[in-house]
Design a protein around this motif. Structure first.
Motif, PDB file in Angstrom:
ATOM      1  N   UNK A   1      -1.198 -16.129 -11.716  1.00 58.24           N
ATOM      2  CA  UNK A   1      -1.443 -14.841 -12.360  1.00 58.24           C
ATOM      3  C   UNK A   1      -2.949 -14.711 -12.596  1.00 58.24           C
ATOM      4  N   UNK A   2      -3.401 -13.522 -12.945  1.00 58.11           N
ATOM      5  CA  UNK A   2      -4.836 -13.344 -13.155  1.00 58.11           C
ATOM      6  C   UNK A   2      -5.100 -12.601 -14.458  1.00 58.11           C
ATOM      7  N   UNK A   3      -6.214 -12.963 -15.091  1.00 54.67           N
ATOM      8  CA  UNK A   3      -6.698 -12.287 -16.291  1.00 54.67           C
ATOM      9  C   UNK A   3      -8.066 -11.716 -15.954  1.00 54.67           C
ATOM     10  N   UNK A   4      -8.216 -10.414 -16.064  1.00 54.89           N
ATOM     11  CA  UNK A   4      -9.487  -9.787 -15.727  1.00 54.89           C
ATOM     12  C   UNK A   4     -10.541 -10.133 -16.768  1.00 54.89           C
ATOM     13  N   UNK A   5     -11.671 -10.640 -16.312  1.00 51.60           N
ATOM     14  CA  UNK A   5     -12.788 -10.972 -17.181  1.00 51.60           C
ATOM     15  C   UNK A   5     -13.894  -9.940 -16.926  1.00 51.60           C
ATOM     16  N   UNK A   6     -14.274  -9.212 -17.933  1.00 51.80           N
ATOM     17  CA  UNK A   6     -15.249  -8.141 -17.739  1.00 51.80           C
ATOM     18  C   UNK A   6     -16.669  -8.677 -17.712  1.00 51.80           C
ATOM     19  N   UNK A   7     -17.530  -7.896 -17.096  1.00 50.88           N
ATOM     20  CA  UNK A   7     -18.971  -8.172 -17.083  1.00 50.88           C
ATOM     21  C   UNK A   7     -19.344  -9.509 -16.469  1.00 50.88           C
ATOM     22  N   UNK A   8     -18.509 -10.025 -15.566  1.00 50.55           N
ATOM     23  CA  UNK A   8     -18.899 -11.287 -14.942  1.00 50.55           C
ATOM     24  C   UNK A   8     -19.876 -11.062 -13.801  1.00 50.55           C
ATOM     25  N   UNK A   9     -19.742  -9.938 -13.090  1.00 50.49           N
ATOM     26  CA  UNK A   9     -20.638  -9.632 -11.980  1.00 50.49           C
ATOM     27  C   UNK A   9     -20.630 -10.828 -11.032  1.00 50.49           C
ATOM     28  N   UNK A  10     -21.792 -11.327 -10.647  1.00 45.98           N
ATOM     29  CA  UNK A  10     -21.848 -12.516  -9.802  1.00 45.98           C
ATOM     30  C   UNK A  10     -21.987 -13.792 -10.615  1.00 45.98           C
ATOM     31  N   UNK A  11     -22.023 -13.665 -11.926  1.00 53.04           N
ATOM     32  CA  UNK A  11     -22.327 -14.827 -12.760  1.00 53.04           C
ATOM     33  C   UNK A  11     -21.164 -15.805 -12.867  1.00 53.04           C
TER      34      UNK A  11
ATOM     35  N   UNK B   1      -1.947 -15.557 -22.608  1.00 46.51           N
ATOM     36  CA  UNK B   1      -2.753 -15.249 -21.423  1.00 46.51           C
ATOM     37  C   UNK B   1      -3.466 -13.904 -21.579  1.00 46.51           C
ATOM     38  N   UNK B   2      -4.007 -13.689 -22.776  1.00 45.05           N
ATOM     39  CA  UNK B   2      -4.751 -12.470 -23.072  1.00 45.05           C
ATOM     40  C   UNK B   2      -6.104 -12.832 -23.678  1.00 45.05           C
ATOM     41  N   UNK B   3      -7.073 -11.932 -23.521  1.00 44.91           N
ATOM     42  CA  UNK B   3      -8.389 -12.128 -24.105  1.00 44.91           C
ATOM     43  C   UNK B   3      -8.312 -11.824 -25.602  1.00 44.91           C
ATOM     44  N   UNK B   4      -8.753 -12.767 -26.422  1.00 44.44           N
ATOM     45  CA  UNK B   4      -8.718 -12.576 -27.867  1.00 44.44           C
ATOM     46  C   UNK B   4     -10.118 -12.387 -28.454  1.00 44.44           C
ATOM     47  N   UNK B   5     -11.141 -12.868 -27.745  1.00 49.70           N
ATOM     48  CA  UNK B   5     -12.514 -12.669 -28.183  1.00 49.70           C
ATOM     49  C   UNK B   5     -13.404 -12.535 -26.963  1.00 49.70           C
ATOM     50  N   UNK B   6     -14.433 -11.707 -27.107  1.00 47.92           N
ATOM     51  CA  UNK B   6     -15.381 -11.557 -26.013  1.00 47.92           C
ATOM     52  C   UNK B   6     -16.750 -11.210 -26.583  1.00 47.92           C
TER      53      UNK B   6
END
Length: 254
Positions: free
Chosen positions: A191-201, A231-236
């Motif tokens: 499964x996948x969890x989308x991680x925002x603002x990763x760009x190429x980093x 499987x959810x984002x709790x802090x960013x």
């Protein structure tokens, strides 16, 4: 991956950091013959990756794998892990994984892709004699049988992959703009969890599991915490782009 970087993998005072097919991290006492093992990547395409050890007398002995086995380790030593009391070292440009005794460094087996279609990066144990290996340049991951030391199949994940950590009987994998999640018992349905603002980093993202089992992913763009159960984002925490060089690579976090 292709820099001359020294990787310090193993612990002091004759202990390896051991990985098991459950949620607990154990230490494996091995030998008083050395205090630390050091993986040297070597130069890309030079085939001069090596393993050094620091002896109890604090002296450095180089090329221990080559001395024991009368052959070089390979091209670009990326990472190492102990599974079932055997040391697995991934060599990405050699398209192979060397399996050896963690005390003597004597070769046990070589897991080799003859077509050189893989670039193994990190390895993580699963259940029932299986392990999963990330691949930086292919859109698939490599399923390995740790009993027969053979590649069983490739699992299509539609992204390149890199570092991994385990939590809650799952493997969490750094990937491009996402974090993949695999169950120990069913790795072929990630499964996948989308991680925002990763760009190429994401390329040099760092993953770590905290004391509550949450998985943290650090890139040069953000620090993200994922609840391993839900499987959810709790802090960013998104970094201020004006103060971060876009090509910066995260190094580590405690």
């Amino acid at each position: 991956m292709k820099k001359n970087v020294i990787y310090l993998l193993l612990g002091f005072l004759g202990f390896f950091v051991s990985s098991c097919s459950d949620d607990d991290d154990d230490t494996l006492p091995v030998s008083s013959a050395y205090r630390m093992a050091i993986f040297n990547e070597g130069d890309f395409q030079a085939g001069n990756a090596s393993i050094s050890i620091i002896t109890p007398e604090n002296e450095i002995e180089n090329d221990v794998f080559e001395k024991v086995n009368n052959r070089p380790l390979g091209d670009v030593a990326q990472s190492g892990i102990i599974i079932n009391n055997q040391l697995y070292v991934t060599l990405n440009n050699s398209a192979k994984i060397e399996v050896m005794d963690p005390i003597s460094f004597l070769s046990i087996a070589t897991i080799l892709d003859e077509e050189k279609s893989i670039t193994p990066i990190y390895m993580s144990p699963l259940s029932s004699g299986k392990a999963i290996v990330s691949d930086l340049y292919d859109n698939s991951m490599i399923l390995v049988n740790t009993n027969t030391h053979a590649i069983e199949k490739k699992i299509d994940v539609n992204t390149a992959t890199k570092q991994m950590v385990t939590s809650r009987n799952k493997v969490f994998i750094a990937a491009n703009n996402k974090m993949l999640v695999m169950d120990f018992s069913n790795p072929e349905s990630p499964r996948s969890i989308t991680i925002t603002d990763t760009d190429e980093s994401w390329f040099n993202a760092r993953l770590v599991k905290d004391e509550d089992g949450n998985v943290w992913m650090l890139t040069s763009k953000a620090l993200t915490c994922v609840d391993a159960n839900k499987e959810t984002i709790v802090k960013e925490f998104v970094f201020d782009g004006s103060n971060i060089v876009s090509a910066s690579w995260p190094q580590s976090f405690l």
